[in-house]
Scaffold this motif. Structure first.
Motif, PDB file in Angstrom:
ATOM      1  N   MET A 200     -48.729 -33.939  13.003  1.00 19.29           N
ATOM      2  CA  MET A 200     -49.782 -34.949  12.996  1.00 19.29           C
ATOM      3  C   MET A 200     -51.017 -34.378  13.690  1.00 19.29           C
ATOM      4  SD  MET A 200     -49.511 -38.829  14.271  1.00 19.29           S
ATOM      5  CE  MET A 200     -50.527 -39.172  15.669  1.00 19.29           C
ATOM      6  N   ASN A 201     -52.163 -34.459  13.064  1.00 18.83           N
ATOM      7  CA  ASN A 201     -53.414 -33.967  13.629  1.00 18.83           C
ATOM      8  C   ASN A 201     -54.081 -35.090  14.416  1.00 18.83           C
ATOM      9  OD1 ASN A 201     -55.797 -32.757  14.257  1.00 18.83           O
ATOM     10  ND2 ASN A 201     -56.442 -32.399  12.160  1.00 18.83           N
ATOM     11  N   THR A 202     -54.207 -34.910  15.740  1.00 20.15           N
ATOM     12  CA  THR A 202     -54.800 -35.949  16.583  1.00 20.15           C
ATOM     13  C   THR A 202     -56.250 -35.657  16.926  1.00 20.15           C
ATOM     14  OG1 THR A 202     -53.982 -34.866  18.576  1.00 20.15           O
ATOM     15  CG2 THR A 202     -52.582 -36.566  17.601  1.00 20.15           C
ATOM     16  N   LYS A 203     -56.804 -34.544  16.447  1.00 23.32           N
ATOM     17  CA  LYS A 203     -58.193 -34.215  16.744  1.00 23.32           C
ATOM     18  C   LYS A 203     -59.120 -35.168  16.007  1.00 23.32           C
ATOM     19  CE  LYS A 203     -58.249 -29.738  18.572  1.00 23.32           C
ATOM     20  NZ  LYS A 203     -59.252 -28.909  19.114  1.00 23.32           N
ATOM     21  N   VAL A 204     -60.127 -35.632  16.701  1.00 23.13           N
ATOM     22  CA  VAL A 204     -61.130 -36.525  16.134  1.00 23.13           C
ATOM     23  C   VAL A 204     -62.369 -35.700  15.827  1.00 23.13           C
ATOM     24  CG1 VAL A 204     -62.554 -38.547  16.609  1.00 23.13           C
ATOM     25  CG2 VAL A 204     -60.223 -38.452  17.473  1.00 23.13           C
ATOM     26  N   THR A 205     -62.933 -35.887  14.643  1.00 24.47           N
ATOM     27  CA  THR A 205     -64.144 -35.150  14.297  1.00 24.47           C
ATOM     28  C   THR A 205     -65.328 -35.734  15.061  1.00 24.47           C
ATOM     29  OG1 THR A 205     -64.789 -36.571  12.452  1.00 24.47           O
ATOM     30  CG2 THR A 205     -63.275 -34.746  11.966  1.00 24.47           C
ATOM     31  N   LEU A 206     -66.383 -34.954  15.177  1.00 21.92           N
ATOM     32  CA  LEU A 206     -67.586 -35.398  15.874  1.00 21.92           C
ATOM     33  C   LEU A 206     -68.167 -36.638  15.207  1.00 21.92           C
ATOM     34  CD1 LEU A 206     -69.582 -34.898  18.144  1.00 21.92           C
ATOM     35  CD2 LEU A 206     -70.794 -33.308  16.650  1.00 21.92           C
ATOM     36  N   GLU A 207     -68.146 -36.690  13.907  1.00 19.90           N
ATOM     37  CA  GLU A 207     -68.680 -37.857  13.189  1.00 19.90           C
ATOM     38  C   GLU A 207     -67.846 -39.110  13.469  1.00 19.90           C
ATOM     39  OE1 GLU A 207     -71.639 -38.022  11.755  1.00 19.90           O
ATOM     40  OE2 GLU A 207     -71.833 -35.946  12.412  1.00 19.90           O
ATOM     41  N   GLU A 208     -66.522 -38.962  13.541  1.00 20.56           N
ATOM     42  CA  GLU A 208     -65.658 -40.097  13.867  1.00 20.56           C
ATOM     43  C   GLU A 208     -65.929 -40.576  15.282  1.00 20.56           C
ATOM     44  OE1 GLU A 208     -61.619 -39.319  11.282  1.00 20.56           O
ATOM     45  OE2 GLU A 208     -61.945 -38.101  13.072  1.00 20.56           O
ATOM     46  N   LEU A 209     -66.102 -39.638  16.198  1.00 16.91           N
ATOM     47  CA  LEU A 209     -66.387 -39.975  17.584  1.00 16.91           C
ATOM     48  C   LEU A 209     -67.712 -40.716  17.695  1.00 16.91           C
ATOM     49  CD1 LEU A 209     -65.408 -39.700  20.503  1.00 16.91           C
ATOM     50  CD2 LEU A 209     -66.629 -37.531  20.614  1.00 16.91           C
ATOM     51  N   LYS A 210     -68.731 -40.239  17.008  1.00 12.98           N
ATOM     52  CA  LYS A 210     -70.053 -40.880  17.045  1.00 12.98           C
ATOM     53  C   LYS A 210     -69.972 -42.333  16.589  1.00 12.98           C
ATOM     54  CE  LYS A 210     -73.060 -36.883  16.376  1.00 12.98           C
ATOM     55  NZ  LYS A 210     -74.009 -36.243  15.454  1.00 12.98           N
ATOM     56  N   SER A 211     -69.151 -42.602  15.585  1.00 16.01           N
ATOM     57  CA  SER A 211     -69.064 -43.964  15.046  1.00 16.01           C
ATOM     58  C   SER A 211     -68.361 -44.915  16.011  1.00 16.01           C
ATOM     59  CB  SER A 211     -68.344 -43.956  13.704  1.00 16.01           C
ATOM     60  OG  SER A 211     -66.967 -43.667  13.863  1.00 16.01           O
ATOM     61  N   GLN A 212     -67.630 -44.392  16.995  1.00 14.73           N
ATOM     62  CA  GLN A 212     -66.866 -45.218  17.934  1.00 14.73           C
ATOM     63  C   GLN A 212     -67.550 -45.400  19.286  1.00 14.73           C
ATOM     64  OE1 GLN A 212     -63.017 -43.370  18.285  1.00 14.73           O
ATOM     65  NE2 GLN A 212     -62.761 -43.259  16.081  1.00 14.73           N
ATOM     66  N   MET A 213     -68.629 -44.673  19.537  1.00 12.72           N
ATOM     67  CA  MET A 213     -69.246 -44.645  20.854  1.00 12.72           C
ATOM     68  C   MET A 213     -70.314 -45.727  21.030  1.00 12.72           C
ATOM     69  SD  MET A 213     -67.682 -42.193  22.368  1.00 12.72           S
ATOM     70  CE  MET A 213     -68.686 -42.088  23.812  1.00 12.72           C
ATOM     71  N   PRO A 214     -70.368 -46.381  22.193  1.00  9.21           N
ATOM     72  CA  PRO A 214     -71.425 -47.368  22.443  1.00  9.21           C
ATOM     73  C   PRO A 214     -72.776 -46.705  22.745  1.00  9.21           C
ATOM     74  CG  PRO A 214     -69.991 -47.193  24.344  1.00  9.21           C
ATOM     75  CD  PRO A 214     -69.397 -46.324  23.272  1.00  9.21           C
ATOM     76  N   PHE A 215     -72.768 -45.424  23.174  1.00  4.59           N
ATOM     77  CA  PHE A 215     -73.993 -44.683  23.469  1.00  4.59           C
ATOM     78  C   PHE A 215     -74.087 -43.499  22.518  1.00  4.59           C
ATOM     79  CE2 PHE A 215     -72.490 -46.247  27.670  1.00  4.59           C
ATOM     80  CZ  PHE A 215     -73.520 -47.156  27.911  1.00  4.59           C
ATOM     81  N   ASN A 216     -75.278 -42.954  22.389  1.00  2.85           N
ATOM     82  CA  ASN A 216     -75.426 -41.720  21.638  1.00  2.85           C
ATOM     83  C   ASN A 216     -74.639 -40.616  22.334  1.00  2.85           C
ATOM     84  OD1 ASN A 216     -77.167 -42.823  19.718  1.00  2.85           O
ATOM     85  ND2 ASN A 216     -78.958 -42.395  20.982  1.00  2.85           N
ATOM     86  N   ILE A 217     -74.133 -39.672  21.574  1.00  5.80           N
ATOM     87  CA  ILE A 217     -73.367 -38.577  22.156  1.00  5.80           C
ATOM     88  C   ILE A 217     -74.273 -37.614  22.899  1.00  5.80           C
ATOM     89  CG2 ILE A 217     -71.979 -36.548  21.585  1.00  5.80           C
ATOM     90  CD1 ILE A 217     -70.516 -38.233  19.594  1.00  5.80           C
ATOM     91  N   GLY A 218     -75.455 -37.372  22.411  1.00  6.22           N
ATOM     92  CA  GLY A 218     -76.391 -36.489  23.092  1.00  6.22           C
ATOM     93  C   GLY A 218     -76.333 -35.067  22.594  1.00  6.22           C
ATOM     94  N   LYS A 219     -76.977 -34.213  23.341  1.00 13.04           N
ATOM     95  CA  LYS A 219     -77.074 -32.800  22.984  1.00 13.04           C
ATOM     96  C   LYS A 219     -75.919 -32.029  23.629  1.00 13.04           C
ATOM     97  CE  LYS A 219     -82.059 -33.002  22.631  1.00 13.04           C
ATOM     98  NZ  LYS A 219     -83.340 -32.540  23.111  1.00 13.04           N
ATOM     99  N   PRO A 220     -75.585 -30.871  23.048  1.00  8.80           N
ATOM    100  CA  PRO A 220     -74.532 -30.054  23.680  1.00  8.80           C
ATOM    101  C   PRO A 220     -74.862 -29.775  25.142  1.00  8.80           C
ATOM    102  CG  PRO A 220     -75.064 -29.200  21.514  1.00  8.80           C
ATOM    103  CD  PRO A 220     -76.085 -30.276  21.813  1.00  8.80           C
ATOM    104  N   ASN A 221     -73.868 -29.894  25.979  1.00 15.60           N
ATOM    105  CA  ASN A 221     -74.016 -29.751  27.424  1.00 15.60           C
ATOM    106  C   ASN A 221     -73.879 -28.271  27.813  1.00 15.60           C
ATOM    107  OD1 ASN A 221     -74.177 -30.359  30.129  1.00 15.60           O
ATOM    108  ND2 ASN A 221     -72.160 -31.282  30.256  1.00 15.60           N
ATOM    109  N   ASP A 222     -74.746 -27.436  27.243  1.00 15.40           N
ATOM    110  CA  ASP A 222     -74.653 -25.989  27.445  1.00 15.40           C
ATOM    111  C   ASP A 222     -74.888 -25.565  28.891  1.00 15.40           C
ATOM    112  OD1 ASP A 222     -74.125 -25.688  24.739  1.00 15.40           O
ATOM    113  OD2 ASP A 222     -76.240 -25.421  24.235  1.00 15.40           O
ATOM    114  N   GLY A 223     -75.679 -26.321  29.642  1.00 15.58           N
ATOM    115  CA  GLY A 223     -75.971 -25.972  31.025  1.00 15.58           C
ATOM    116  C   GLY A 223     -74.749 -25.998  31.927  1.00 15.58           C
ATOM    117  N   PHE A 224     -73.733 -26.760  31.551  1.00 19.00           N
ATOM    118  CA  PHE A 224     -72.515 -26.870  32.351  1.00 19.00           C
ATOM    119  C   PHE A 224     -71.288 -26.406  31.581  1.00 19.00           C
ATOM    120  CE2 PHE A 224     -75.445 -29.864  34.283  1.00 19.00           C
ATOM    121  CZ  PHE A 224     -75.314 -29.555  35.620  1.00 19.00           C
TER     122      PHE A 224
END
Length: 64
Positions: A1-25
């Protein structure tokens, strides 16, 4: 069973925008994280989103 969630699926479930990649950290995480500023006024507030399977390497708890 594949439990990984795609970025698009995650975006549709979030109350806030996901934002930009956190490359600084990126050195503190074993996967990708994203940073979205919610407020940059008096107190800076950010939403951090972690991709499925991302681990935090921010600090270590040494065994006693």
């Amino acid at each position: 069973m594949n439990t990984k969630v795609t970025l698009e699926e995650l975006k549709s479930q979030m109350p806030f925008n996901i934002g930009k990649p956190n490359d600084g950290f990126a050195q503190y995480f074993s996967g990708k994280s994203f940073l979205e500023p919610l407020s940059t006024e008096q107190v800076k507030i950010f939403n951090v989103t972690f991709e499925s399977g991302c681990r935090n390497n921010w600090h270590i708890h040494h065994a006693k």
